[in-house]
Scaffold this active site. Structure first.
Site, short mmCIF file in Angstrom:
data_model
loop_
_atom_site.label_atom_id
_atom_site.label_comp_id
_atom_site.label_asym_id
_atom_site.label_seq_id
_atom_site.Cartn_x
_atom_site.Cartn_y
_atom_site.Cartn_z
N ALA A 44 125.51 36.58 49.06
CA ALA A 44 126.23 36.74 47.80
C ALA A 44 127.18 35.57 47.64
O ALA A 44 127.92 35.23 48.57
CB ALA A 44 127.01 38.06 47.77
N ARG A 46 129.00 32.85 44.18
CA ARG A 46 129.17 32.74 42.74
C ARG A 46 128.20 31.77 42.09
O ARG A 46 127.80 31.96 40.95
CB ARG A 46 130.62 32.31 42.43
CG ARG A 46 131.63 33.42 42.65
CD ARG A 46 133.03 32.96 42.39
NE ARG A 46 133.49 31.97 43.38
CZ ARG A 46 134.72 31.49 43.45
NH1 ARG A 46 135.62 31.89 42.58
NH2 ARG A 46 135.06 30.62 44.37
N LYS A 107 141.57 36.22 58.18
CA LYS A 107 142.82 36.57 58.85
C LYS A 107 143.80 37.28 57.92
O LYS A 107 144.54 38.17 58.33
CB LYS A 107 143.50 35.35 59.48
CG LYS A 107 143.83 34.21 58.52
CD LYS A 107 142.76 33.18 58.54
CE LYS A 107 143.07 31.96 57.69
NZ LYS A 107 141.94 31.01 57.71
N GLU A 128 136.70 38.07 65.48
CA GLU A 128 137.03 36.98 66.41
C GLU A 128 137.29 35.68 65.68
O GLU A 128 138.16 34.89 66.07
CB GLU A 128 135.90 36.80 67.43
CG GLU A 128 136.19 35.75 68.49
CD GLU A 128 137.34 36.12 69.41
OE1 GLU A 128 138.33 35.36 69.43
OE2 GLU A 128 137.25 37.16 70.08
N GLY A 186 140.08 15.56 53.61
CA GLY A 186 139.58 16.92 53.63
C GLY A 186 140.18 17.79 54.72
O GLY A 186 139.75 18.94 54.90
N GLU A 189 144.11 21.09 52.10
CA GLU A 189 143.69 21.51 50.77
C GLU A 189 144.49 20.77 49.71
O GLU A 189 145.56 20.21 49.97
CB GLU A 189 143.92 23.01 50.61
CG GLU A 189 143.18 23.88 51.61
CD GLU A 189 141.68 23.93 51.36
OE1 GLU A 189 141.26 23.57 50.24
OE2 GLU A 189 140.95 24.33 52.28
N LYS A 204 147.72 34.87 61.61
CA LYS A 204 147.06 34.90 62.92
C LYS A 204 147.97 35.48 64.00
O LYS A 204 147.53 36.26 64.85
CB LYS A 204 146.61 33.48 63.29
CG LYS A 204 145.57 32.93 62.33
CD LYS A 204 145.35 31.43 62.51
CE LYS A 204 144.33 30.90 61.51
NZ LYS A 204 144.16 29.44 61.57
N GLY A 301 136.58 24.94 60.89
CA GLY A 301 135.36 24.19 60.60
C GLY A 301 134.14 25.07 60.73
O GLY A 301 134.17 26.17 61.29
#
Length: 427
Positions: A44, A46, A107, A128, A186, A189, A204, A301
């Site tokens: 699923a 968008r 998280k 995890e 990158g 953000e 976390k 990552g």
């Protein structure tokens, strides 16, 4: 599940595509370790037209992510949408109501809604990947160290912040310059607030503290500060004093309860955390009787996070089960949260003051009034009439006293900008 585990993935970003790729590339190895095949049968997302670098041929497509929970072909739902509310929460709730296990890297969802989820009878949620990417810190705390009493946890949980601070250290660059470059590459953000303001680390830490101390998830009790105020000047002084500055998440059991805090900290060069650079994460766990345990690796990552997601799938296939947060919901103890004002420790204090007679005496008089003693002081050169940096390192003192002293120091006419304060940790 003997004939195979059928999986539905909600969210086909970097991690979702990474999970799909890993399950295909390592299919034989994973099947051998799981005792059955694990196959993605539905997804699923968008945008159907977006190229994700992995074939989606033959997969059932749901425009509505929540519909994955009702898909009869799906045994397990993987939630990789993110966020504590909205679609992610609705999907997890729907999957659990349908009696389907959930694997997530979310998280925020666990930190904010962990108690709600674990209170649901029969709920099976594996997460995890939610903390420290490919480092199996949740499994270590919940299973590997299950016989140990945990005294404390300290860690670097955000690769973006660690990358920025590492480059500031290595290249003596200012925060804004490194942040802009991290965004261009990158690593950060376009809106980096979630990372650099410490929220990601706090999510976390709240999860780890719940597992470590058998308490409810208490995200709202975490003291949170980010790294926006760290300067190249502070980085340089830290190095001269034998420290590195890191954004740490710290949870400790004390006689008064559990303290949970996120903030920049100076750690001695001998600490295992001082040597963790770039986008890597690291966790130091103090346990009894095993002693200190150090885990380090890539914290984010596609590869590391997908590794953790698939490890949870293998556990599900094998029927390995443990309470989500280490102990059953009803067995958790509501240990009080210790406020930041009760913290005690040593502090690094930097002042930009006018270089004129009597200024240092005025500063030390303020510290004396609040019962704060100094271990050392640094000032390089002189510039009469101009602003110079004066650095002071305190002996152990109380947070409340330091906060009050800082407010008073900021009112001194000779102090040219708000004082900079960084806590010193020995982890």
């Amino acid at each position: 599940m003997k004939d195979g585990l059928s999986v539905g993935i909600a969210g086909l970003g970097t991690v979702g595509a990474g999970v799909l790729r890993l399950l295909r590339d390592n299919a034989d190895l994973i099947a051998a370790r799981a005792g059955c095949s694990i196959t993605v049968v539905a997804v699923a997302a968008r945008d159907r037209a977006r190229d994700r670098g992995v074939s989606l041929d033959g997969l059932r497509w749901h425009d509505d992510a929540v519909a994955l929970a009702a898909d009869p072909a799906v045994d397990v739902v993987i939630e990789l949408i993110g966020g504590s509310d909205g679609t992610a929460h609705e999907l997890v709730r729907a999957a659990l109501e349908a009696g389907k296990p959930v694997v997530t890297a979310n998280k925020a969802l666990i930190a904010v809604r962990g108690d709600e989820i674990t209170a649901r009878e029969g709920a099976s949620v594996r997460f995890e990947a939610a903390v420290a990417g490919g480092i199996p810190v949740i499994k270590a705390l919940r299973e590997g160290l299950a016989a140990n009493r945990i005294g404390g946890i300290a860690g670097i949980f955000n690769g973006t912040c660690n990358y920025i601070l590492s480059r500031m250290q290595a290249e003596r660059l200012d925060f804004a310059t490194v942040l802009a470059d991290a965004q261009a590459q990158g690593y950060a953000e376009a809106d980096p607030s979630f990372d650099i303001d410490g929220i990601d680390t706090a999510h976390k830490l709240a999860i780890l503290a719940a597992i470590a101390f058998g308490r409810p998830v208490a995200f709202g009790s975490v003291h949170v500060e980010g790294i926006r105020g760290i300067s190249a000047l502070d980085i340089g002084f830290a190095a001269e004093l034998g420290y590195r500055i890191k954004l740490l998440g710290i949870a400790r059991a004390t006689e008064a309860g559990v303290e949970t805090r996120v903030h920049p900290a100076m750690v001695p060069l001998a600490s295992p955390l001082a040597r963790v650079d770039g986008v890597h994460n690291a966790v130091v766990i103090d346990a009894d009787p095993v002693g200190q345990v150090v885990l380090q690796g890539r914290g984010a990552g596609a590869g590391p996070t997908a590794s953790a997601v698939v490890a949870d799938l293998i556990d599900l296939a094998r029927g390995r089960a443990a309470p989500m947060l280490g102990v059953p919901h009803e067995a958790r103890v509501a240990a009080p949260s210790v406020p930041m004002s009760a913290h005690r420790g040593a502090y690094f204090l930097r002042l930009m003051v006018v270089d004129e007679p009597g200024v240092i005496a005025d500063v030390t008089a303020v510290l004396r009034d609040y019962g704060i003693s100094l271990e050392s002081m640094l000032q390089h050169g002189r510039s009469p009439g101009d602003a110079v940096a004066v650095v002071m390192v305190t002996h152990e003192t109380g947070e409340a006293a330091m906060t009050a002293a800082l407010a008073r120091l900021a009112t001194l006419a000779a102090v040219q900008e708000p004082p900079a304060l960084i806590r010193i940790e020995t982890a």
